[in-house]
Scaffold this motif. Structure first.
Motif, PDB file in Angstrom:
ATOM      1  N   VAL A 212       0.841  -1.198   0.000  1.00  0.00           N
ATOM      2  CA  VAL A 212       0.000   0.000   0.000  1.00  0.00           C
ATOM      3  C   VAL A 212       0.879   1.252   0.000  1.00  0.00           C
ATOM      4  N   ASP A 213       1.929   1.253   0.825  1.00  0.00           N
ATOM      5  CA  ASP A 213       2.856   2.383   0.822  1.00  0.00           C
ATOM      6  C   ASP A 213       3.529   2.533  -0.538  1.00  0.00           C
ATOM      7  N   GLY A 214       3.833   1.397  -1.167  1.00  0.00           N
ATOM      8  CA  GLY A 214       4.442   1.439  -2.491  1.00  0.00           C
ATOM      9  C   GLY A 214       3.526   2.053  -3.531  1.00  0.00           C
ATOM     10  N   GLN A 215       2.230   1.756  -3.439  1.00  0.00           N
ATOM     11  CA  GLN A 215       1.276   2.343  -4.379  1.00  0.00           C
ATOM     12  C   GLN A 215       1.157   3.848  -4.166  1.00  0.00           C
ATOM     13  N   HIS A 216       1.187   4.277  -2.914  1.00  0.00           N
ATOM     14  CA  HIS A 216       1.179   5.719  -2.646  1.00  0.00           C
ATOM     15  C   HIS A 216       2.455   6.373  -3.172  1.00  0.00           C
ATOM     16  N   TYR A 217       3.548   5.654  -3.094  1.00  0.00           N
ATOM     17  CA  TYR A 217       4.817   6.146  -3.638  1.00  0.00           C
ATOM     18  C   TYR A 217       4.692   6.355  -5.155  1.00  0.00           C
ATOM     19  N   LEU A 218       4.120   5.363  -5.847  1.00  0.00           N
ATOM     20  CA  LEU A 218       3.935   5.484  -7.292  1.00  0.00           C
ATOM     21  C   LEU A 218       2.990   6.635  -7.614  1.00  0.00           C
ATOM     22  N   LEU A 219       1.927   6.772  -6.823  1.00  0.00           N
ATOM     23  CA  LEU A 219       0.994   7.878  -7.024  1.00  0.00           C
ATOM     24  C   LEU A 219       1.722   9.221  -6.961  1.00  0.00           C
ATOM     25  N   GLU A 220       2.563   9.373  -5.941  1.00  0.00           N
ATOM     26  CA  GLU A 220       3.289  10.634  -5.775  1.00  0.00           C
ATOM     27  C   GLU A 220       4.208  10.905  -6.964  1.00  0.00           C
ATOM     28  N   HIS A 221       4.920   9.873  -7.392  1.00  0.00           N
ATOM     29  CA  HIS A 221       5.915  10.088  -8.442  1.00  0.00           C
ATOM     30  C   HIS A 221       5.286  10.225  -9.825  1.00  0.00           C
ATOM     31  N   ILE A 222       4.295   9.405 -10.138  1.00  0.00           N
ATOM     32  CA  ILE A 222       3.641   9.523 -11.441  1.00  0.00           C
ATOM     33  C   ILE A 222       2.733  10.751 -11.457  1.00  0.00           C
ATOM     34  N   GLY A 223       2.051  10.992 -10.341  1.00  0.00           N
ATOM     35  CA  GLY A 223       1.167  12.153 -10.269  1.00  0.00           C
ATOM     36  C   GLY A 223       1.880  13.465 -10.485  1.00  0.00           C
ATOM     37  N   SER A 224       3.148  13.545 -10.100  1.00  0.00           N
ATOM     38  CA  SER A 224       3.894  14.786 -10.288  1.00  0.00           C
ATOM     39  C   SER A 224       4.087  15.115 -11.760  1.00  0.00           C
ATOM     40  N   HIS A 225       4.011  14.102 -12.615  1.00  0.00           N
ATOM     41  CA  HIS A 225       4.131  14.339 -14.055  1.00  0.00           C
ATOM     42  C   HIS A 225       2.776  14.614 -14.700  1.00  0.00           C
ATOM     43  N   LEU A 226       1.700  14.192 -14.058  1.00  0.00           N
ATOM     44  CA  LEU A 226       0.369  14.435 -14.617  1.00  0.00           C
ATOM     45  C   LEU A 226      -0.049  15.892 -14.408  1.00  0.00           C
ATOM     46  N   GLY A 227       0.326  16.483 -13.270  1.00  0.00           N
ATOM     47  CA  GLY A 227      -0.058  17.869 -13.001  1.00  0.00           C
ATOM     48  C   GLY A 227       0.399  18.824 -14.092  1.00  0.00           C
TER      49      GLY A 227
END
Length: 230
Positions: A210-225
């Motif tokens: 679950v922490d890993g998925q939040h990690y991916l969210l943070e890193h991929i999400g930074s490129h979506l913004g």
């Protein structure tokens, strides 16, 4: 199922009646048109990927594409997760699908962003085949959604020094993204996950916690913004 007493229903009716009275008191047209005038349709995002994006090892609701729907990074986005376990650009996964068939099945003209993520599942296939299939999938996404941003995220390595075959896939995907006019995100160069494998990767040594998925969210999400704002 919990029993709800009739008083709750009556209270709701009273609130509805009060709301109706308030609307009647407003100037003509103000209630009908003010919210619609400010409405901005969400950007449709299609995630093309493998089990790193399906929530395998946790749950689909805890996968980073689902988390994006409740995170500030996903404001203004409508995310459709097309990822399938076991799939790659060449290797077929669940439903015998590849990244190319995910594009074919889910990318539509109103898609604003297509995110490709992975895939280590292509290990063992010829590098030329992987590069060719990746380029074809990215070009097809551009044909189906001409105005879409193409964001290609390579496969992460959990080791500081990646497997040479994985590094080769990474290089081929970078080349394909450049030729297709997409943005390439390199998890290997950025050191994703490798510094905190014990917390971010589950007992199978492959899929995110679950922490890993939040990690991916943070890193991929930074490129979506930036893709949404531009």
């Amino acid at each position: 199922m919990l029993f709800r007493p009739p008083l709750r229903r009556h209270a709701g009716q009273l609130v509805a009646a009060g709301s109706a009275a308030l609307l009647l008191a407003l100037p003509a047209g103000s209630a009908a048109h003010a919210p619609l005038a400010n409405a901005v349709p969400p950007v449709r995002v299609v995630v093309v990927g493998d089990s790193l994006s399906t929530g395998h090892g946790t749950s689909p609701q805890q996968a980073w594409p689902a988390l994006l729907g409740t995170d500030p990074a996903g404001a203004g986005l409508a995310v459709l997760n097309a990822a399938r376990n076991g799939s790659g650009y060449v290797r077929p996964g669940d439903d015998d699908g590849t990244f190319g068939t995910q594009v074919e099945d889910y990318v539509t003209p109103d898609t604003g962003i297509v995110v490709f993520f992975g895939s280590e599942n292509d290990l063992g296939y010829p590098a030329d085949d992987i590069g060719g299939a990746a380029l074809a999938a990215m070009h097809r996404a551009g044909e189906l959604a001409p105005a879409a941003r193409i964001i290609v995220v390579g496969p992460p390595s959990y080791l500081p020094t990646p497997d040479p075959a994985l590094a080769e896939i990474n290089g081929r995907l970078r080349e394909a993204a450049a030729e297709a006019g997409g943005e390439y995100v390199d998890p290997i160069a950025e050191g994703w996950i490798s510094g905190d494998v014990a917390d971010l990767i589950g007992p199978d040594q492959d899929h995110p916690t679950v922490d890993g998925q939040h990690y991916l969210l943070e890193h991929i999400g930074s490129h979506l913004g930036p893709a949404v704002r531009s």
